[in-house]
Design a protein around this motif. Structure first.
Motif, PDB file in Angstrom:
ATOM      1  N   PRO A 125       0.562  -1.505   0.136  1.00  0.00           N
ATOM      2  CA  PRO A 125       0.083  -0.269   0.098  1.00  0.00           C
ATOM      3  C   PRO A 125       1.009   1.318  -0.204  1.00  0.00           C
ATOM      4  N   LYS A 126      -0.409   2.260  -0.069  1.00  0.00           N
ATOM      5  CA  LYS A 126       0.987   3.753  -0.013  1.00  0.00           C
ATOM      6  C   LYS A 126       1.156   4.006   1.145  1.00  0.00           C
ATOM      7  N   ILE A 127       0.546   3.350   2.107  1.00  0.00           N
ATOM      8  CA  ILE A 127       0.950   4.643   3.526  1.00  0.00           C
ATOM      9  C   ILE A 127       1.564   2.528   4.664  1.00  0.00           C
ATOM     10  N   ARG A 128       1.790   3.244   6.020  1.00  0.00           N
ATOM     11  CA  ARG A 128       2.244   2.358   6.331  1.00  0.00           C
ATOM     12  C   ARG A 128       0.651   1.808   7.308  1.00  0.00           C
ATOM     13  N   SER A 129       1.190   0.588   7.438  1.00  0.00           N
ATOM     14  CA  SER A 129      -0.029   0.145   8.477  1.00  0.00           C
ATOM     15  C   SER A 129      -0.035   0.275  10.079  1.00  0.00           C
ATOM     16  N   ALA A 130      -0.687   0.187  10.816  1.00  0.00           N
ATOM     17  CA  ALA A 130      -0.770  -0.086  12.672  1.00  0.00           C
ATOM     18  C   ALA A 130      -1.372  -1.682  12.940  1.00  0.00           C
ATOM     19  N   VAL A 131      -1.080  -1.876  14.324  1.00  0.00           N
ATOM     20  CA  VAL A 131      -1.829  -3.269  14.562  1.00  0.00           C
ATOM     21  C   VAL A 131      -2.609  -2.423  16.345  1.00  0.00           C
ATOM     22  N   VAL A 132      -3.753  -2.615  16.522  1.00  0.00           N
ATOM     23  CA  VAL A 132      -4.225  -1.883  17.139  1.00  0.00           C
ATOM     24  C   VAL A 132      -4.529  -2.490  18.069  1.00  0.00           C
ATOM     25  N   HIS A 133      -4.482  -2.839  19.203  1.00  0.00           N
ATOM     26  CA  HIS A 133      -4.891  -3.672  20.287  1.00  0.00           C
ATOM     27  C   HIS A 133      -5.263  -2.910  21.775  1.00  0.00           C
ATOM     28  N   LEU A 134      -6.836  -3.215  21.578  1.00  0.00           N
ATOM     29  CA  LEU A 134      -7.777  -3.001  22.742  1.00  0.00           C
ATOM     30  C   LEU A 134      -8.445  -3.785  23.251  1.00  0.00           C
ATOM     31  N   THR A 135      -8.433  -3.586  24.194  1.00  0.00           N
ATOM     32  CA  THR A 135      -9.075  -4.434  25.915  1.00  0.00           C
ATOM     33  C   THR A 135     -10.442  -3.983  26.557  1.00  0.00           C
ATOM     34  N   ALA A 136     -11.518  -5.005  26.251  1.00  0.00           N
ATOM     35  CA  ALA A 136     -12.570  -4.041  26.134  1.00  0.00           C
ATOM     36  C   ALA A 136     -12.571  -4.426  28.676  1.00  0.00           C
ATOM     37  N   LEU A 137     -13.156  -2.714  28.732  1.00  0.00           N
ATOM     38  CA  LEU A 137     -13.551  -2.966  30.161  1.00  0.00           C
ATOM     39  C   LEU A 137     -14.935  -3.222  30.480  1.00  0.00           C
ATOM     40  N   PRO A 138     -13.991  -3.688  32.402  1.00  0.00           N
ATOM     41  CA  PRO A 138     -15.695  -4.005  32.503  1.00  0.00           C
ATOM     42  C   PRO A 138     -17.134  -3.031  32.471  1.00  0.00           C
ATOM     43  N   ALA A 139     -16.547  -1.922  32.421  1.00  0.00           N
ATOM     44  CA  ALA A 139     -18.059  -0.823  32.438  1.00  0.00           C
ATOM     45  C   ALA A 139     -17.421   0.148  31.509  1.00  0.00           C
ATOM     46  N   PRO A 140     -17.420   0.733  31.183  1.00  0.00           N
ATOM     47  CA  PRO A 140     -17.470   2.508  30.192  1.00  0.00           C
ATOM     48  C   PRO A 140     -16.985   3.210  31.613  1.00  0.00           C
ATOM     49  N   ARG A 141     -15.406   4.108  31.322  1.00  0.00           N
ATOM     50  CA  ARG A 141     -15.035   4.895  32.124  1.00  0.00           C
ATOM     51  C   ARG A 141     -15.836   5.692  32.770  1.00  0.00           C
ATOM     52  N   PHE A 142     -16.787   6.575  31.809  1.00  0.00           N
ATOM     53  CA  PHE A 142     -17.408   7.252  32.165  1.00  0.00           C
ATOM     54  C   PHE A 142     -19.114   6.815  32.455  1.00  0.00           C
ATOM     55  N   PRO A 143     -20.089   7.032  33.397  1.00  0.00           N
ATOM     56  CA  PRO A 143     -21.649   6.454  32.806  1.00  0.00           C
ATOM     57  C   PRO A 143     -22.014   8.161  31.398  1.00  0.00           C
ATOM     58  N   ALA A 144     -22.430   7.182  30.860  1.00  0.00           N
ATOM     59  CA  ALA A 144     -23.301   7.639  29.705  1.00  0.00           C
ATOM     60  C   ALA A 144     -24.111   7.500  28.512  1.00  0.00           C
ATOM     61  N   ASP A 145     -25.200   8.136  28.701  1.00  0.00           N
ATOM     62  CA  ASP A 145     -26.134   6.797  27.568  1.00  0.00           C
ATOM     63  C   ASP A 145     -25.013   6.959  25.690  1.00  0.00           C
ATOM     64  N   PRO A 146     -25.390   5.264  25.480  1.00  0.00           N
ATOM     65  CA  PRO A 146     -24.623   5.655  24.305  1.00  0.00           C
ATOM     66  C   PRO A 146     -24.993   6.370  22.779  1.00  0.00           C
ATOM     67  N   GLU A 147     -25.830   6.437  22.550  1.00  0.00           N
ATOM     68  CA  GLU A 147     -26.860   6.735  21.271  1.00  0.00           C
ATOM     69  C   GLU A 147     -27.001   8.205  21.323  1.00  0.00           C
ATOM     70  N   MET A 148     -26.333   8.842  23.100  1.00  0.00           N
ATOM     71  CA  MET A 148     -26.210  10.369  22.953  1.00  0.00           C
ATOM     72  C   MET A 148     -24.949  10.707  23.122  1.00  0.00           C
ATOM     73  N   LEU A 149     -24.394   9.822  23.731  1.00  0.00           N
ATOM     74  CA  LEU A 149     -22.823  10.046  23.600  1.00  0.00           C
ATOM     75  C   LEU A 149     -22.095   9.746  21.958  1.00  0.00           C
ATOM     76  N   GLN A 150     -22.625   9.377  21.032  1.00  0.00           N
ATOM     77  CA  GLN A 150     -22.688   8.760  20.079  1.00  0.00           C
ATOM     78  C   GLN A 150     -23.267  10.594  19.210  1.00  0.00           C
ATOM     79  N   LYS A 151     -24.122  10.980  19.538  1.00  0.00           N
ATOM     80  CA  LYS A 151     -24.458  11.970  18.715  1.00  0.00           C
ATOM     81  C   LYS A 151     -23.593  13.313  19.321  1.00  0.00           C
ATOM     82  N   VAL A 152     -23.785  13.412  20.726  1.00  0.00           N
ATOM     83  CA  VAL A 152     -22.620  14.690  20.677  1.00  0.00           C
ATOM     84  C   VAL A 152     -20.864  14.465  19.859  1.00  0.00           C
ATOM     85  N   THR A 153     -20.585  13.326  20.044  1.00  0.00           N
ATOM     86  CA  THR A 153     -19.173  13.048  19.180  1.00  0.00           C
ATOM     87  C   THR A 153     -18.895  13.389  18.028  1.00  0.00           C
ATOM     88  N   ALA A 154     -20.171  12.809  17.388  1.00  0.00           N
ATOM     89  CA  ALA A 154     -20.358  13.346  15.853  1.00  0.00           C
ATOM     90  C   ALA A 154     -21.403  15.070  15.401  1.00  0.00           C
TER      91      ALA A 154
END
Length: 279
Positions: free
Chosen positions: A197-226
């Protein structure tokens, strides 16, 4: 050295089956089996886990996952040309590899795998981000997976781990870091792939937390960030005015200056604003 099992080197497999990578499918094949084994090791001890792999292609990472001891691998491949090569791996690892021809967006992993489940994939570039967002935003949390070990364009990998104040910081960083620990585990040069490819690649490792770091409604958080990052150059009082008529008061209540811009707001701030708007 490129031998991790009794099967032929990947160059021979690709040649034998006429597997030219298709740009339309976002394919770039990894040829170095030592490298695919390294990526498999990033996923951790796989001996007690089933693994979901998306876009295995000729099976380089598949072989790495199996050689590193994965209990079972479910490989979801859209390109029917790759199925004969994957069938050869099935024969070499009897009972440990299941192959589904189809679209990963339409497959229910839980119908084929037993927990604990990890995901490891050299994701096709054209669906990689969409798949990641789906895995990060299920209806229920914790998700079906314990961890994600995923290859992306390096630019996308940097967006996943970015911190506030940087140009790479955006919606992807917020969604990933809200519910996961995320790190870049490996960098890969273009010459590791065919075609390069024309670009470099990278491997990302994500580990699921037992619960989110801070409470928030998932749909509203997506709306706000979008809304915030779609107009990241604007002050938040302007970028978010469509979410609430009193958005300036809501921002202040969440501890955010109305004149701030999205890239300056930390994860905790976005979660506080999502709570404020949902409430």
């Amino acid at each position: 050295m490129s031998a991790i099992d009794s099967l032929p080197p990947l160059r021979e497999v690709i040649a034998a089956h006429g597997l030219r990578a298709k740009k339309s499918l976002g394919q770039n094949f990894l040829l170095d089996l030592n490298l695919t084994a390294r990526i498999a090791r990033v996923a951790g001890d796989l001996s007690r886990c089933d693994v979901l792999e998306v876009g295995p292609g000729p099976g380089g990472l598949t072989r790495g996952l199996l050689a590193e001891g994965a209990r079972k691998v479910l490989a979801v491949e859209k390109d029917g040309r790759c199925l004969p090569a994957l069938a050869e791996i099935q024969a070499a690892y009897p009972g440990r590899l299941e192959v589904i021809e189809g679209d990963a967006l339409a497959v229910d992993p839980l119908a084929h795998l037993m927990p604990p489940i990890r995901v490891a994939a050299n994701l096709p570039y054209n669906v990689g981000t969409e798949l990641l967002v789906r895995w990060l935003t299920p209806k229920d949390w914790p998700p079906f997976w314990e961890s994600l070990t995923l290859m992306f364009q390096r630019e996308v990998a940097q967006r996943i781990v970015a911190q506030p104040g940087s140009k790479a910081y955006g919606r992807l960083a917020v969604l990933a870091q809200w519910r996961c620990d995320a790190r870049i585990a490996l960098d890969l040069p273009p010459e590791a792939f065919t075609p390069p490819p024309k670009i470099r690649s990278a491997v990302v490792h994500l580990t699921a937390l037992p619960a989110p770091r801070f409470p928030a409604d998932p749909e509203m958080l997506q709306k706000v960030t979008a809304a915030a990052f779609n107009q990241r150059r604007k002050m938040l009082r302007a970028a978010l005015k469509g979410l609430a008529p009193d958005i300036q008061d809501r921002l202040r209540a969440a501890g955010i200056a109305p004149t701030a811009r999205a890239e300056d707001v930390p994860l905790e701030g976005f979660c506080a604003l999502a709570r404020e708007l949902a409430g």
